[in-house]
Motif scaffolding. Structure first.
Motif, mmCIF file in Angstrom:
data_model
loop_
_atom_site.group_PDB
_atom_site.id
_atom_site.type_symbol
_atom_site.label_atom_id
_atom_site.label_comp_id
_atom_site.label_asym_id
_atom_site.label_seq_id
_atom_site.Cartn_x
_atom_site.Cartn_y
_atom_site.Cartn_z
ATOM 1 N N ASP A 37 0.824 -1.247 -0.311
ATOM 2 C CA ASP A 37 0.259 0.051 -0.457
ATOM 3 C C ASP A 37 1.305 1.122 0.348
ATOM 4 O O ASP A 37 0.789 2.104 0.778
ATOM 5 C CB ASP A 37 -0.825 -0.340 1.340
ATOM 6 N N TYR A 59 -2.848 4.884 -8.745
ATOM 7 C CA TYR A 59 -2.950 6.317 -8.731
ATOM 8 C C TYR A 59 -2.650 6.694 -10.236
ATOM 9 O O TYR A 59 -3.400 8.250 -10.520
ATOM 10 C CB TYR A 59 -2.563 6.866 -7.686
ATOM 11 N N LYS A 112 -4.458 11.914 -8.063
ATOM 12 C CA LYS A 112 -5.762 12.203 -6.687
ATOM 13 C C LYS A 112 -5.725 12.000 -5.437
ATOM 14 O O LYS A 112 -4.768 10.524 -5.574
ATOM 15 C CB LYS A 112 -6.841 11.569 -7.468
ATOM 16 N N ALA A 113 -6.134 12.310 -4.115
ATOM 17 C CA ALA A 113 -5.892 12.308 -3.515
ATOM 18 C C ALA A 113 -7.270 10.728 -2.769
ATOM 19 O O ALA A 113 -7.786 10.891 -3.718
ATOM 20 C CB ALA A 113 -6.722 13.018 -2.635
ATOM 21 N N ARG A 114 -6.595 9.603 -2.482
ATOM 22 C CA ARG A 114 -8.112 8.912 -1.772
ATOM 23 C C ARG A 114 -9.646 9.547 -1.495
ATOM 24 O O ARG A 114 -10.264 9.541 -1.670
ATOM 25 C CB ARG A 114 -7.504 8.582 -0.998
ATOM 26 N N ARG A 115 -9.279 10.889 -1.041
ATOM 27 C CA ARG A 115 -10.870 10.804 -0.038
ATOM 28 C C ARG A 115 -10.987 12.339 -0.510
ATOM 29 O O ARG A 115 -11.612 13.125 -0.428
ATOM 30 C CB ARG A 115 -10.777 11.086 1.177
ATOM 31 N N MET A 124 -2.615 13.451 -3.760
ATOM 32 C CA MET A 124 -2.347 13.275 -2.076
ATOM 33 C C MET A 124 -0.622 13.869 -2.298
ATOM 34 O O MET A 124 -0.495 14.431 -3.178
ATOM 35 C CB MET A 124 -2.148 12.177 -3.198
ATOM 36 N N ASP A 149 1.621 7.272 1.068
ATOM 37 C CA ASP A 149 0.877 9.074 0.920
ATOM 38 C C ASP A 149 0.393 9.409 2.542
ATOM 39 O O ASP A 149 0.276 8.250 3.132
ATOM 40 C CB ASP A 149 -0.662 7.801 0.370
ATOM 41 N N THR A 151 -1.299 12.478 2.686
ATOM 42 C CA THR A 151 -2.707 13.055 2.656
ATOM 43 C C THR A 151 -3.137 13.889 3.604
ATOM 44 O O THR A 151 -2.956 14.826 4.257
ATOM 45 C CB THR A 151 -3.554 12.769 2.052
#
Length: 188
Positions: A37, A59, A112-115, A124, A149, A151
Motif C-alpha cells: 500500500d 493512482y 488524486k487524493a483518496r478522499r 495526494m 501517501d 495526505t
C-alpha cells in the motif's frame, strides 16, 4: 524501506535454504512489492522504468505493461525532469538514499487524493525515499523510489496550524469586547 528490503531478503534466504526453487522466492517478492500500500518504482540510469507496482498503476492510471521500459519523465510530464534527474543522479553517484517530504514538495507524482470526493485535498501528499539499487559489484545501477501517501498527515498538520492561529489570536483579545488585551501590547 530498508527494513522491508532486509526482511524480504531474509524470507528469500529461508526459501532457498529449504531447497525451494529460486523462482518461487522471486515470485513471492514480486507479489509482495506489487501488493504494497505504497508506491514502488525502480528507474535505471536513463530514467527508464524497471518496476511499477499496483499502487502506481491505480493512482497513475498507467499499467506496468504501458510504462515499463519508458522514460519516467516522458510518461509522466508533470514530473520536473531537471529536479528528478538531479535527485536520481545524486543517489546513483553517492550510493546513498535521499528523501523528499510533503513539506518540501507536496507531491512527486500528481495523483488524486483518496478522499478528494469527500471534501479532502484534491492531490495526494507524498513522502518519497530514493534508494540506490546496487549490483553484485556494489555499483549503483538503478534507483528505487518508494512513495508513501501522507495526505491525512498533511491535512491534520494544516488543521493544527489553523487552530494554533485561532488560539494565538484569541489569547491576545478580550473575550467580551474583542479588543486587544494587555498580552497583545506586551508582545508588541
Amino acid at each position: 524501506l530498508v527494513q522491508l528490503q532486509a526482511r524480504l531478503g531474509e524470507m528469500m534466504e529461508a526459501f532457498l535454504a529449504h531447497d525451494e526453487p529460486v523462482g518461487l522466492a522471486e515470485g513471492l517478492l514480486d507479489k509482495v512489492i506489487r501488493g504494497l500500500d505504497m508506491g514502488v518504482v525502480v528507474v535505471d540510469r536513463d530514467l527508464r522504468v524497471l518496476v511499477w507496482n499496483d499502487f502506481m498503476e491505480i493512482y497513475s492510471g498507467l499499467t506496468a505493461a504501458q510504462i515499463l521500459g519508458q522514460d519516467l519523465c516522458e510518461a509522466l510530464p508533470e514530473l520536473s525532469r531537471g529536479w528528478f534527474t538531479r535527485k536520481v543522479r545524486g543517489v546513483l553517484l553517492l550510493k546513498n538514499s535521499a528523501f523528499t517530504t510533503w513539506r518540501q514538495r507536496p507531491h512527486l507524482f500528481r495523483f488524486k487524493a483518496r478522499r478528494a470526493v469527500t471534501g479532502g485535498p484534491e492531490w495526494m501528499s507524498q513522502d518519497c525515499t530514493f534508494t540506490p539499487v546496487l549490483d553484485a559489484d556494489g555499483e549503483a545501477v538503478a534507483v528505487c523510489i518508494s512513495v508513501v501517501d501522507v495526505t491525512e498527515t498533511h491535512a491534520y498538520a494544516t488543521l493544527l496550524e489553523q487552530s494554533r492561529e485561532v488560539l494565538r489570536d484569541r489569547s491576545q483579545r478580550d473575550g467580551l469586547t474583542g479588543l486587544s488585551n494587555r498580552h497583545h501590547f506586551d508582545q508588541g
